[in-house]
Scaffold this motif. Structure first.
Motif, mmCIF file in Angstrom:
data_model
loop_
_atom_site.group_PDB
_atom_site.id
_atom_site.type_symbol
_atom_site.label_atom_id
_atom_site.label_comp_id
_atom_site.label_asym_id
_atom_site.label_seq_id
_atom_site.Cartn_x
_atom_site.Cartn_y
_atom_site.Cartn_z
ATOM 1 N N HIS A 181 -19.046 9.255 32.277
ATOM 2 C CA HIS A 181 -19.541 10.222 31.301
ATOM 3 C C HIS A 181 -20.685 9.560 30.541
ATOM 4 O O HIS A 181 -20.919 8.350 30.651
ATOM 5 C CB HIS A 181 -18.435 10.662 30.350
ATOM 6 N N ALA A 182 -21.417 10.367 29.777
ATOM 7 C CA ALA A 182 -22.549 9.819 29.033
ATOM 8 C C ALA A 182 -22.779 10.637 27.773
ATOM 9 O O ALA A 182 -22.407 11.814 27.692
ATOM 10 C CB ALA A 182 -23.815 9.821 29.899
ATOM 11 N N ALA A 183 -23.383 9.992 26.800
ATOM 12 C CA ALA A 183 -23.789 10.649 25.558
ATOM 13 C C ALA A 183 -25.179 10.160 25.199
ATOM 14 O O ALA A 183 -25.555 9.019 25.498
ATOM 15 C CB ALA A 183 -22.811 10.334 24.423
ATOM 16 N N TYR A 184 -25.953 11.026 24.564
ATOM 17 C CA TYR A 184 -27.225 10.584 24.008
ATOM 18 C C TYR A 184 -26.947 9.642 22.841
ATOM 19 O O TYR A 184 -26.081 9.904 22.012
ATOM 20 C CB TYR A 184 -28.049 11.772 23.529
ATOM 21 N N LEU A 185 -27.702 8.559 22.788
ATOM 22 C CA LEU A 185 -27.532 7.549 21.741
ATOM 23 C C LEU A 185 -28.850 7.347 21.032
ATOM 24 O O LEU A 185 -29.855 6.980 21.665
ATOM 25 C CB LEU A 185 -27.059 6.225 22.357
ATOM 26 N N ASN A 186 -28.858 7.588 19.721
ATOM 27 C CA ASN A 186 -30.049 7.305 18.925
ATOM 28 C C ASN A 186 -29.752 6.149 17.983
ATOM 29 O O ASN A 186 -28.895 6.253 17.103
ATOM 30 C CB ASN A 186 -30.479 8.517 18.105
ATOM 31 N N VAL A 187 -30.438 5.044 18.195
ATOM 32 C CA VAL A 187 -30.311 3.871 17.321
ATOM 33 C C VAL A 187 -31.600 3.760 16.520
ATOM 34 O O VAL A 187 -32.687 3.623 17.092
ATOM 35 C CB VAL A 187 -30.063 2.587 18.125
ATOM 36 N N SER A 188 -31.471 3.811 15.201
ATOM 37 C CA SER A 188 -32.638 3.721 14.337
ATOM 38 C C SER A 188 -32.961 2.263 14.026
ATOM 39 O O SER A 188 -32.056 1.448 13.806
ATOM 40 C CB SER A 188 -32.391 4.480 13.031
ATOM 41 N N ALA A 189 -34.242 1.956 13.962
ATOM 42 C CA ALA A 189 -34.679 0.632 13.522
ATOM 43 C C ALA A 189 -34.528 0.455 12.018
ATOM 44 O O ALA A 189 -34.694 -0.648 11.507
ATOM 45 C CB ALA A 189 -36.135 0.396 13.916
ATOM 46 N N GLY A 190 -34.215 1.534 11.313
ATOM 47 C CA GLY A 190 -33.946 1.438 9.888
ATOM 48 C C GLY A 190 -35.203 1.439 9.035
ATOM 49 O O GLY A 190 -36.331 1.288 9.525
ATOM 50 N N ILE A 191 -34.978 1.599 7.735
ATOM 51 C CA ILE A 191 -36.086 1.746 6.794
ATOM 52 C C ILE A 191 -36.336 0.464 6.008
ATOM 53 O O ILE A 191 -37.466 0.196 5.610
ATOM 54 C CB ILE A 191 -35.795 2.930 5.844
ATOM 55 N N GLY A 192 -35.315 -0.339 5.787
ATOM 56 C CA GLY A 192 -35.469 -1.526 4.960
ATOM 57 C C GLY A 192 -35.184 -2.809 5.698
ATOM 58 O O GLY A 192 -34.965 -2.831 6.916
ATOM 59 N N THR A 193 -35.186 -3.897 4.927
ATOM 60 C CA THR A 193 -34.795 -5.223 5.407
ATOM 61 C C THR A 193 -34.051 -5.914 4.275
ATOM 62 O O THR A 193 -34.098 -5.477 3.123
ATOM 63 C CB THR A 193 -36.010 -6.095 5.778
ATOM 64 N N SER A 194 -33.384 -6.992 4.597
ATOM 65 C CA SER A 194 -32.801 -7.820 3.552
ATOM 66 C C SER A 194 -33.905 -8.337 2.635
ATOM 67 O O SER A 194 -35.021 -8.645 3.090
ATOM 68 C CB SER A 194 -32.044 -8.997 4.169
ATOM 69 N N ILE A 195 -33.604 -8.434 1.351
ATOM 70 C CA ILE A 195 -34.591 -8.992 0.423
ATOM 71 C C ILE A 195 -34.872 -10.455 0.730
ATOM 72 O O ILE A 195 -35.875 -11.003 0.271
ATOM 73 C CB ILE A 195 -34.138 -8.824 -1.051
ATOM 74 N N TYR A 196 -34.008 -11.089 1.517
ATOM 75 C CA TYR A 196 -34.212 -12.487 1.892
ATOM 76 C C TYR A 196 -34.959 -12.632 3.223
ATOM 77 O O TYR A 196 -35.274 -13.750 3.626
ATOM 78 C CB TYR A 196 -32.873 -13.210 1.977
ATOM 79 N N ALA A 197 -35.241 -11.525 3.888
ATOM 80 C CA ALA A 197 -35.999 -11.554 5.136
ATOM 81 C C ALA A 197 -36.947 -10.363 5.174
ATOM 82 O O ALA A 197 -36.853 -9.503 6.048
ATOM 83 C CB ALA A 197 -35.059 -11.527 6.344
ATOM 84 N N PRO A 198 -37.880 -10.288 4.212
ATOM 85 C CA PRO A 198 -38.727 -9.100 4.072
ATOM 86 C C PRO A 198 -39.918 -9.107 5.028
ATOM 87 O O PRO A 198 -41.084 -9.160 4.620
ATOM 88 C CB PRO A 198 -39.180 -9.190 2.614
ATOM 89 N N VAL A 199 -39.626 -9.035 6.313
ATOM 90 C CA VAL A 199 -40.696 -9.076 7.309
ATOM 91 C C VAL A 199 -40.293 -8.242 8.518
ATOM 92 O O VAL A 199 -39.115 -8.200 8.901
ATOM 93 C CB VAL A 199 -40.995 -10.539 7.721
#
Length: 322
Positions: A283-301
């Motif tokens: 079986h299969a499902a569509y998968l959407n993985v977001s890269a996200g909007i933020g980052t850790s404040i300790y790795a802001p890149v």
């Protein structure tokens, strides 16, 4: 080494250092704030159904001073989504809740569902970024405890969103029936996949759709923060046709044109961002993985992986399973 060879080596090292500094400056000052909207279309609704616009928001990692991020998220309300799917890690600072409220307030009254990530419970800590190449990260030992209760109260009471943390809920909109099931953060082992069959069946009994044959068939949607294989496989087993996840940051720092270097979970690197198909047990499902909007404040890149929100338009299939 001759003097000419030494000069060549020194020039090469200098050029590499300059290129590295330029790349870091771009990633930390420009790309991490180069907010983008990715658009996808997925045909999963019943034939003849009206389209539904889903806004997928992931990994805000909000700090109170991040006003540009807050204003950009507020502007997404102009897209007039029918549904919000929030896949967690909203907080990125002990006082980040105020920024989250500022960013998401325009979505009050828009139907939505959410799950939590570990950063909705515990604050960030500095860590060696190269440790991610050794496997998924562990929970920091001295992380600050965040105001999860206030975050969830804002989502549920002010926005009207439904929690999917190890539970199932149902929404009927624009003539379509949507059933959702989700997990708490699998990255910390808080997913209770053993509970899902019971809560899914209870949800179906409560809404009465199994007894009402006059309406359309319900579309099953799985929602999780961290896309671990065990979670995705279970969602497919339980009938999910669409799955939403975040957590990976798309790798955050990538080589252009290549899959993510790291995923911080066990999903294949080429499925750490974007729309794909997750196959399991024929079986299969569509998968959407977001890269996200933020980052850790300790790795802001970010590099070759800009922050994103995702607009997924659910459309009708041109065939019926019956």
């Amino acid at each position: 080494m001759s003097s000419s060879s030494a000069r060549i080596v020194a020039a090469a090292l200098g050029a590499a250092a300059t290129a590295g500094a330029a790349a870091f400056a771009w990633g930390s000052l420009v790309e991490r704030n180069r907010f983008t909207i990715r658009h996808e279309t997925v045909a999963v609704l019943e034939p003849g159904a009206r389209p539904l616009t889903v806004l997928h928001v992931a990994d805000l990692h909000m700090a109170p001073w991040q006003s540009a991020k807050q204003e950009w998220v507020r502007s997404l309300a102009l897209l007039e989504p029918d549904l919000i799917v929030n896949t967690g890690d909203n907080l990125g600072h002990p006082d980040g809740i105020d920024g989250v409220i500022e960013a998401l307030a325009p979505f009050a009254g828009v139907p939505g569902v959410f799950v939590n990530g570990s950063n909705d419970y515990f604050g960030p800590q500095a860590k060696n970024p190269f440790s991610y190449f050794g496997g998924p990260s562990s929970r920091p030992s001295r992380a600050a405890t965040l105001d999860t209760d206030r975050l969830e109260a804002f989502f549920e009471d002010d926005l009207g969103w439904l929690s999917l943390n190890n539970t199932a809920r149902a929404i009927e909109m624009r003539g379509s029936r949507l059933e959702f099931f989700g997990t708490n953060d699998a990255h910390r082992g808080w997913d209770r996949l053993d509970k899902l069959p019971g809560v899914i069946e209870e949800m179906r009994e409560n809404v009465g759709w199994n007894d009402d044959r006059s309406g359309p068939e319900a579309i099953s949607i799985g929602v999780t923060h961290a896309p671990y294989r065990r979670v995705l496989d279970s969602f497919v087993n339980y009938g999910a046709e669409m799955i939403f996840a975040g957590h990976t940051h798309g790798g955050q720092v990538r080589i252009p044109g290549q899959p993510a270097l790291v995923t911080n979970c066990d999903i294949p690197r080429d499925q750490a961002q974007g729309l794909s198909l997750w196959h399991h047990a024929r079986h299969a499902a569509y998968l959407n993985v977001s890269a996200g909007i933020g980052t850790s404040i300790y790795a802001p890149v970010r590099f070759a992986c800009p922050p994103e929100a995702v607009v997924v338009t659910l459309t009708a299939r041109d065939f019926s399973y019956s």
